[in-house]
Design a protein around this motif. Sequence first.
Motif: not given
Length: 164
Positions: A99-127
């Motif tokens: 399946s190609n879905y594991p790649f999609i899962i990884c992309v999702g995990a990337l954004f979730l990881a970015l959300a862990a970086i202490p950016f501005d609050g609204s950016v983190r929520i969007a991520m």
Amino acid sequence: MAVAKKTRYVDVSNPSLSVQCPNCGLRTQRFLDHCRNDGYKLWPSSEMASAAFKAWRDADPRRAEASRYDLELPAEGADVTIDYAARAHQLGIHLFPNSNYPFIICVGALFLALAAIPFDGSVRIAMLVIGGLIFLYGVVGWVLVEDVRMFPSASPSTDGEVHH
Ligand SMILES: [Zn+2]
């Protein structure tokens, strides 16, 4: 006329690729114009030997892989292809589908990881929202859609074709 004359000399019913040289008595390639041991001329010309080889080869489909430089026909390779999915199913082992879905899962995990970086609050929520949606899409597609398609439930389905 010329072609018929060329192929007339070959006995296509003889399956051998080698021949005993009439001069030295050693085994040599049957369809080369010279004996490989002493250079004794087996065929009047190389073209004639080649034409004879082609006539001999075309007489039997099992000779298609043969080379006139060999002394023996190539051994027939055993079919080693294994259907791992069918084998796993037979043994009751659960394989995740290709399946190609594991790649999609990884992309999702990337954004979730970015959300862990202490950016501005609204950016983190969007991520978090983007990552969560992509991640869930990947997991649902892989586990619920493709996996079910690969391993349909044992109950008889009603979408089978009915032949009259
Ligand atoms: Zn010879």
